[in-house]
Design an enzyme around this catalytic site. Structure first.
Site, PDB file in Angstrom:
ATOM      1  N   ASP A 203       0.892  -1.250   0.047  1.00 48.55           N
ATOM      2  CA  ASP A 203      -0.057  -0.009   0.172  1.00 48.55           C
ATOM      3  C   ASP A 203       0.887   1.153   0.105  1.00 48.55           C
ATOM      4  O   ASP A 203       1.941   1.394   0.710  1.00 48.55           O
ATOM      5  CB  ASP A 203      -0.928   0.268   1.358  1.00 48.55           C
ATOM      6  CG  ASP A 203      -2.011   1.064   0.907  1.00 48.55           C
ATOM      7  OD1 ASP A 203      -2.948   0.771   0.431  1.00 48.55           O
ATOM      8  OD2 ASP A 203      -2.026   1.945   1.847  1.00 48.55           O
ATOM      9  N   GLU A 247      -4.438   2.305  -4.595  1.00 46.20           N
ATOM     10  CA  GLU A 247      -3.291   2.518  -4.501  1.00 46.20           C
ATOM     11  C   GLU A 247      -2.446   1.362  -3.781  1.00 46.20           C
ATOM     12  O   GLU A 247      -1.379   1.285  -3.543  1.00 46.20           O
ATOM     13  CB  GLU A 247      -2.994   3.627  -3.430  1.00 46.20           C
ATOM     14  CG  GLU A 247      -3.138   3.515  -2.164  1.00 46.20           C
ATOM     15  CD  GLU A 247      -4.602   3.923  -1.873  1.00 46.20           C
ATOM     16  OE1 GLU A 247      -4.987   4.154  -0.540  1.00 46.20           O
ATOM     17  OE2 GLU A 247      -5.712   3.920  -2.666  1.00 46.20           O
TER      18      GLU A 247
END
Length: 346
Positions: A203, A247
């Site tokens: 992440d 993301e």
């Protein structure tokens, strides 16, 4: 349609040419097979003559001496072996009286023939019959070729659609759909071969703040740069880098032990730091960083992680632990369990 006559007798050439010309056919005459081949290799007004030949009428007695059935077969094979006449029908003309011998030779190869002296009605009937069959075969081959081309284009379109549906449009790497399919494939493979299977969940730290500060176009460029870095870095055989969503990225590492996966994950984290993508709103760095969660299992043996979904879940839990511990770090599921066992201080 154009007919090629190969006959050493000039009078026969003239007679056949006259009959066929009056019946509406274009005629080319040669005395030998070699002349015919040379002619077909020549250009006539910019076009290859050989490309236009629809039928060949060929005399058997092209060589001196008695012609036997075996000679007929050799002559026929000789002309059909030439690429110019490979798909062109041939009618052999013969004055042989021993019909049993010549008939046996012809039928072995399904060779069409006509006997001399040639009557006009026999010639025109035979020519029309052969050309009619050729036209039908040409049409069938054209349909088959068209069908093959349509099939090829359809298969190509399906492959393109499959590729489009399997890869992320923004980053060009595999998407979540392909990730699910590939993880299942690798799970089964590692289960059968009793191999370790590692999974990284990654992440980007404070990416929402990045988007809010620099704009979505800069956010897209950031994702593309990070994806490219991961794609270049992970070269383990059978590995797959994908955009899991937003993301978040994921990396499947088949036949990769936990300690090796941990080393790779830490190196990958460092690689992203080295990109030096500015991120002034990050509370942990001046540049874009990533947090990584790792889980490893042997699908055929692990009682705790007994499915691909659990592998994802455990890698995800390790990721959230990495984020909870301050971000910009790697956390394995095994390490996470150690943290959870440590009693809180009073």
């Amino acid at each position: 349609m154009k007919i090629l006559i190969i006959d050493g007798d000039r009078e026969v050439q003239a007679m056949l040419q006259s009959i066929l010309h009056l019946s509406g056919y274009k005629v080319i005459t040669t005395s030998t097979l070699e002349e015919a081949v040379d002619l077909c290799n020549c250009n006539v007004r910019g076009d290859k003559v050989g490309d236009k030949i629809d039928l060949v009428l060929m005399d058997l007695a092209l060589s001196v001496g008695e012609v036997k059935g075996s000679d007929a077969l050799a002559d026929y094979k000789k002309i059909k072996s030439h690429k110019k006449f490979k798909n062109t029908p041939v009618i052999m003309m013969t004055g042989i009286t021993d019909m049993d011998e010549i008939d046996e030779a012809f039928h072995q190869e399904s060779i069409d023939y006509i006997t001399k002296p040639i009557r006009k009605v026999d010639l025109i009937g035979r020519v029309r019959s052969v050309l009619s069959m050729k036209s039908e075969m040409d049409s069938r081959q054209a349909r088959e070729k068209k069908l093959l081309e349509v099939t090829r284009k359809l298969e190509e379109a399906v492959q393109n659609l499959e590729q489009l549906s399997s890869y992320d449009a923004l980053t060009g790497i595999a998407n979540r759909r392909y990730f699910d399919k590939y993880l299942k494939l690798m799970w089964n493979r590692c289960s059968e071969d009793e191999l370790e299977l590692s999974l990284l969940m990654i992440d980007l730290d404070f990416f929402k703040d990045f988007n809010d500060t620099y704009g979505h176009q800069s956010g897209d460029s950031c994702l593309q740069e990070v994806a490219s870095a991961f794609q270049s870095f992970f070269k383990v055989t059978g590995s797959l880098v994908c955009r899991y969503g937003g993301e978040e990225f994921a990396v499947i590492l088949p036949d990769t032990a936990g300690d090796k996966a941990l080393t790779l994950a830490e190196e990958a984290r460092h690689q992203i730091e080295q990109l030096m993508i500015p991120h002034r709103m990050s509370s942990i760095s001046d540049h874009v960083t990533v947090s990584i969660g790792l889980a490893t299992t042997v699908p055929s043996e692990d009682v705790e992680i007994d499915s691909a979904m659990k592998l994802i879940d455990y890698a995800d839990k390790a990721l959230y632990m990495a984020k909870g511990q301050g971000r910009n770090q790697v956390m394995s599921y095994e390490e996470m369990k150690c943290y959870q066992r440590i009693p809180k201080s009073s």
